[in-house]
Scaffold this motif. Structure first.
Motif, mmCIF file in Angstrom:
data_model
loop_
_atom_site.group_PDB
_atom_site.id
_atom_site.type_symbol
_atom_site.label_atom_id
_atom_site.label_comp_id
_atom_site.label_asym_id
_atom_site.label_seq_id
_atom_site.Cartn_x
_atom_site.Cartn_y
_atom_site.Cartn_z
ATOM 1 N N VAL A 143 0.941 -1.264 -0.011
ATOM 2 C CA VAL A 143 -0.045 0.001 0.004
ATOM 3 C C VAL A 143 0.853 1.261 0.040
ATOM 4 C CG1 VAL A 143 -1.882 1.355 1.346
ATOM 5 C CG2 VAL A 143 -1.804 -1.244 1.391
ATOM 6 N N ASP A 193 -7.678 -10.139 3.221
ATOM 7 C CA ASP A 193 -7.000 -10.952 2.491
ATOM 8 C C ASP A 193 -5.954 -11.671 3.101
ATOM 9 O OD1 ASP A 193 -8.512 -10.212 0.546
ATOM 10 O OD2 ASP A 193 -6.901 -8.652 -0.329
ATOM 11 N N TRP A 216 -9.968 6.206 1.082
ATOM 12 C CA TRP A 216 -9.402 5.143 0.087
ATOM 13 C C TRP A 216 -8.263 4.205 0.399
ATOM 14 C CZ3 TRP A 216 -4.381 4.998 -1.568
ATOM 15 C CH2 TRP A 216 -3.649 6.049 -1.262
ATOM 16 N N ALA A 217 -7.326 4.975 1.266
ATOM 17 C CA ALA A 217 -6.240 4.185 1.906
ATOM 18 C C ALA A 217 -6.884 3.355 3.038
ATOM 19 C CB ALA A 217 -5.257 5.019 2.397
ATOM 20 N N ARG A 218 -7.574 3.834 3.970
ATOM 21 C CA ARG A 218 -8.069 2.619 5.050
ATOM 22 C C ARG A 218 -8.752 1.646 4.322
ATOM 23 N NH1 ARG A 218 -11.719 6.078 7.039
ATOM 24 N NH2 ARG A 218 -13.700 4.930 5.972
ATOM 25 N N LYS A 219 -9.522 1.755 3.160
ATOM 26 C CA LYS A 219 -10.301 0.642 2.648
ATOM 27 C C LYS A 219 -9.059 -0.528 2.137
ATOM 28 C CE LYS A 219 -14.340 2.799 1.592
ATOM 29 N NZ LYS A 219 -15.877 2.207 1.051
ATOM 30 N N GLU A 220 -8.048 0.133 1.432
ATOM 31 C CA GLU A 220 -7.080 -0.847 0.761
ATOM 32 C C GLU A 220 -6.269 -1.448 2.108
ATOM 33 O OE1 GLU A 220 -3.828 0.644 -1.679
ATOM 34 O OE2 GLU A 220 -5.295 1.970 -2.515
ATOM 35 N N VAL A 221 -6.116 -0.836 3.190
ATOM 36 C CA VAL A 221 -5.479 -1.470 4.196
ATOM 37 C C VAL A 221 -6.604 -2.528 5.093
ATOM 38 C CG1 VAL A 221 -4.740 -1.192 6.920
ATOM 39 C CG2 VAL A 221 -4.025 0.400 4.894
ATOM 40 N N GLU A 222 -7.707 -2.159 5.252
ATOM 41 C CA GLU A 222 -8.877 -3.042 5.711
ATOM 42 C C GLU A 222 -8.969 -4.163 4.805
ATOM 43 O OE1 GLU A 222 -12.346 -0.539 5.914
ATOM 44 O OE2 GLU A 222 -11.679 -0.003 8.017
ATOM 45 N N GLN A 223 -8.755 -3.968 3.391
ATOM 46 C CA GLN A 223 -8.999 -5.129 2.460
ATOM 47 C C GLN A 223 -7.252 -6.139 2.577
ATOM 48 O OE1 GLN A 223 -11.572 -5.889 0.495
ATOM 49 N NE2 GLN A 223 -10.461 -8.050 0.514
ATOM 50 N N LEU A 224 -6.630 -5.702 2.683
ATOM 51 C CA LEU A 224 -5.192 -6.153 2.786
ATOM 52 C C LEU A 224 -5.312 -7.145 4.070
ATOM 53 C CD1 LEU A 224 -2.439 -7.088 1.971
ATOM 54 C CD2 LEU A 224 -1.552 -5.019 3.364
#
Length: 72
Positions: free
Chosen positions: A34, A68, A57-65
């Motif tokens: 990220v 996963d 947008w950054a929080r959503k990427e971190v949450e998705q990571l």
């Protein structure tokens, strides 16, 4: 307490989520996955939390990571 059975992040604070990702990946690797400045330039939990709380947008990427990494 409000139960959310379809939300795997329910009850997990952003701080806990970030700490677990850093423990798992390290700041360096997390910054590659990220690409945000707070992970790559003098990273800290405090500065990263401040950024993630203000940048959806950054929080959503971190949450998705996190999902996963630990749930799939």
């Amino acid at each position: 307490m409000n139960h959310q059975p379809n939300n795997p992040l329910h009850g997990i604070t952003l701080q806990r989520l970030l700490e677990e990702l850093v423990d798992h990946y390290s700041w360096e690797e997390l910054g590659r996955i990220v690409n945000v400045r707070c992970f790559n330039n003098e990273p800290s939990i405090k500065s990263s939390l401040k950024f993630l709380r203000r940048t959806e947008w950054a929080r959503k990427e971190v949450e998705q990571l996190y999902l996963d990494t630990f749930f799939i």
